[in-house]
Design a protein around this motif. Structure first.
Motif, mmCIF file in Angstrom:
data_model
loop_
_atom_site.group_PDB
_atom_site.id
_atom_site.type_symbol
_atom_site.label_atom_id
_atom_site.label_comp_id
_atom_site.label_asym_id
_atom_site.label_seq_id
_atom_site.Cartn_x
_atom_site.Cartn_y
_atom_site.Cartn_z
ATOM 1 N N PHE A 241 3.692 101.018 16.349
ATOM 2 C CA PHE A 241 2.874 102.004 17.060
ATOM 3 C C PHE A 241 3.000 103.385 16.429
ATOM 4 O O PHE A 241 2.031 104.115 16.292
ATOM 5 C CB PHE A 241 3.284 102.065 18.537
ATOM 6 N N CYS A 242 4.200 103.746 16.044
ATOM 7 C CA CYS A 242 4.469 105.057 15.462
ATOM 8 C C CYS A 242 5.413 104.882 14.277
ATOM 9 O O CYS A 242 6.590 104.578 14.460
ATOM 10 C CB CYS A 242 5.091 105.987 16.509
ATOM 11 N N GLY A 243 4.890 105.060 13.082
ATOM 12 C CA GLY A 243 5.687 104.858 11.878
ATOM 13 C C GLY A 243 6.818 105.863 11.745
ATOM 14 O O GLY A 243 6.739 106.977 12.256
ATOM 15 N N VAL A 244 7.858 105.456 11.056
ATOM 16 C CA VAL A 244 9.008 106.329 10.792
ATOM 17 C C VAL A 244 9.262 106.309 9.290
ATOM 18 O O VAL A 244 9.573 105.268 8.715
ATOM 19 C CB VAL A 244 10.267 105.857 11.550
ATOM 20 N N ASP A 245 9.094 107.467 8.679
ATOM 21 C CA ASP A 245 9.380 107.636 7.256
ATOM 22 C C ASP A 245 10.556 108.578 7.124
ATOM 23 O O ASP A 245 10.514 109.694 7.643
ATOM 24 C CB ASP A 245 8.167 108.220 6.525
ATOM 25 N N ILE A 246 11.592 108.137 6.449
ATOM 26 C CA ILE A 246 12.802 108.939 6.256
ATOM 27 C C ILE A 246 12.832 109.386 4.804
ATOM 28 O O ILE A 246 12.994 108.571 3.897
ATOM 29 C CB ILE A 246 14.057 108.127 6.625
ATOM 30 N N ARG B 156 14.246 99.474 12.650
ATOM 31 C CA ARG B 156 13.480 98.367 12.069
ATOM 32 C C ARG B 156 12.046 98.809 11.801
ATOM 33 O O ARG B 156 11.407 99.423 12.653
ATOM 34 C CB ARG B 156 13.496 97.185 13.020
ATOM 35 N N GLY B 157 11.564 98.541 10.598
ATOM 36 C CA GLY B 157 10.200 98.892 10.228
ATOM 37 C C GLY B 157 10.060 100.276 9.616
ATOM 38 O O GLY B 157 8.971 100.651 9.198
ATOM 39 N N SER B 158 11.150 101.024 9.573
ATOM 40 C CA SER B 158 11.077 102.357 8.962
ATOM 41 C C SER B 158 11.008 102.230 7.451
ATOM 42 O O SER B 158 11.292 101.180 6.885
ATOM 43 C CB SER B 158 12.294 103.197 9.362
#
Length: 86
Positions: free
Chosen positions: A4-9, A31-33
């Motif tokens: 639903f809401c991506g996480v980019d580090i 998970r999924g980042s």
């Protein structure tokens, strides 16, 4: 929920505060980042080297736009940012 809401580090290679190890640990915990090491950059990439920072940030923003607004073309963010200096 990264579907639903991506996480980019984005972690700077020379960041003494938000270290690569901490960035990787956060990535492994979410998970999924997506994790990216920003080579040659420290803690304040937007001030240290804005052009190099945009090389890392623009693809993330392009992905957001392409996922949310299909009419915006990939590469549009980088192109718009490069025209700001003119």
């Amino acid at each position: 929920d990264t579907s639903f809401c991506g996480v980019d580090i984005l972690t700077g290679e020379y960041d003494g505060s938000g270290t690569l190890e901490l960035g990787r640990a956060a990535h492994e915990a979410i998970r999924g980042s997506r994790f990216t090491e920003m080579k040659g950059i420290g803690h304040f990439p937007m001030s240290e080297n804005p052009a190099k920072f945009m090389d890392y940030l623009a693809p993330v923003l392009d992905a957001i736009y392409s996922n949310r607004a299909q009419h915006i073309q990939p590469g549009a963010v980088k192109e718009a940012a490069s025209s700001l200096g003119n």
